[in-house]
Design a protein around this motif. Structure first.
Motif, PDB file in Angstrom:
ATOM      1  N   LEU A   1       0.959  -1.191  -0.220  1.00 35.37           N
ATOM      2  CA  LEU A   1       0.077   0.166   0.094  1.00 35.37           C
ATOM      3  C   LEU A   1       0.993   1.288   0.071  1.00 35.37           C
ATOM      4  O   LEU A   1       1.937   1.285   0.653  1.00 35.37           O
TER       5      LEU A   1
ATOM      6  N   LYS B   1      -4.410   7.021   3.605  1.00 36.05           N
ATOM      7  CA  LYS B   1      -5.394   6.332   4.198  1.00 36.05           C
ATOM      8  C   LYS B   1      -5.937   5.374   3.151  1.00 36.05           C
ATOM      9  O   LYS B   1      -6.007   5.512   2.082  1.00 36.05           O
ATOM     10  N   HIS B   2      -6.350   4.175   3.718  1.00 38.54           N
ATOM     11  CA  HIS B   2      -7.100   2.967   3.234  1.00 38.54           C
ATOM     12  C   HIS B   2      -8.210   2.716   3.918  1.00 38.54           C
ATOM     13  O   HIS B   2      -8.031   2.610   5.084  1.00 38.54           O
ATOM     14  N   GLU B   3      -9.299   2.256   3.289  1.00 41.38           N
ATOM     15  CA  GLU B   3     -10.348   1.706   3.910  1.00 41.38           C
ATOM     16  C   GLU B   3     -10.679   0.221   3.476  1.00 41.38           C
ATOM     17  O   GLU B   3     -10.403  -0.253   2.637  1.00 41.38           O
TER      18      GLU B   3
ATOM     19  N   ASP C   1      -4.313   4.429   8.101  1.00 42.33           N
ATOM     20  CA  ASP C   1      -3.370   5.382   7.638  1.00 42.33           C
ATOM     21  C   ASP C   1      -2.180   5.050   7.717  1.00 42.33           C
ATOM     22  O   ASP C   1      -1.558   5.056   9.041  1.00 42.33           O
TER      23      ASP C   1
END
Length: 176
Positions: free
Chosen positions: A14, A18-20, A51
């Motif tokens: 990644l 931010k990643h959900e 995050d």
């Protein structure tokens, strides 16, 4: 442990930022843990916000949904809303260490972080100690309070206040 891998969040590929992630939790999730639950029929959605920073990871885990509880007074089943949020900082170090409350250290060689235990704790800590159905009326509570024993603790304390054997020993102690 293999089934808990479904809750691994791989962060190595990644980008910083931010990643959900979203998870649906039901009774099969709780069966992965060898503990008895005080609830049944969980229907819980978990929203995870990761995050990613260059030297650490920030996780914000929000759980919301319902579980079925048994009322302590009426013994009837009722749906109880679950809503909780925790924030955890994950840093890198020599070995795994979760001795701090909001900071978890994982080995620098890890490429994923498993959040299954965090989700489990988040839900279990949302269960109230006293489970009261919304159908319990104020009248029921007053009647229950009326017939509850009240003076048991006070009389026990009074009985244990003065024991003549201890009084004799206290006198010996005071003389020295």
């Amino acid at each position: 442990m293999d089934k808990l891998r479904n809750y691994d969040i791989s962060f190595s590929g990644l980008k910083t930022g931010k990643h959900e992630f979203k998870f649906e939790i039901d009774k099969t999730f709780f069966q992965l843990f060898d503990t008895d639950q005080e609830f049944t029929n969980p229907k819980i959605a978990v929203d995870v916000l990761l995050d990613k920073h260059s030297t650490f990871l920030e996780f914000e885990i929000k759980t919301h949904g319902t579980v079925e509880l048994i009322c302590d007074i009426t013994n009837e089943a009722f749906d109880h809303p679950i809503e909780n949020e925790i924030k955890v900082l994950v840093k890198f170090g020599e070995e795994y260490d979760d001795s701090e409350e909001d900071v978890i250290t994982i080995p620098t060689t890890d490429h994923a972080f498993n959040i299954a235990h965090l989700i489990y704790e988040n839900v279990v800590l949302s269960i109230p100690m006293k489970k009261l159905s919304p159908n319990v009326s104020e009248e029921d509570l007053k009647i229950l309070d009326q017939f509850s024993p009240k003076d048991i603790e006070e009389t026990e304390e009074e009985e244990h206040e003065s024991d003549p054997r201890w009084d004799a020993l206290k006198k010996l102690k005071d003389k020295n």
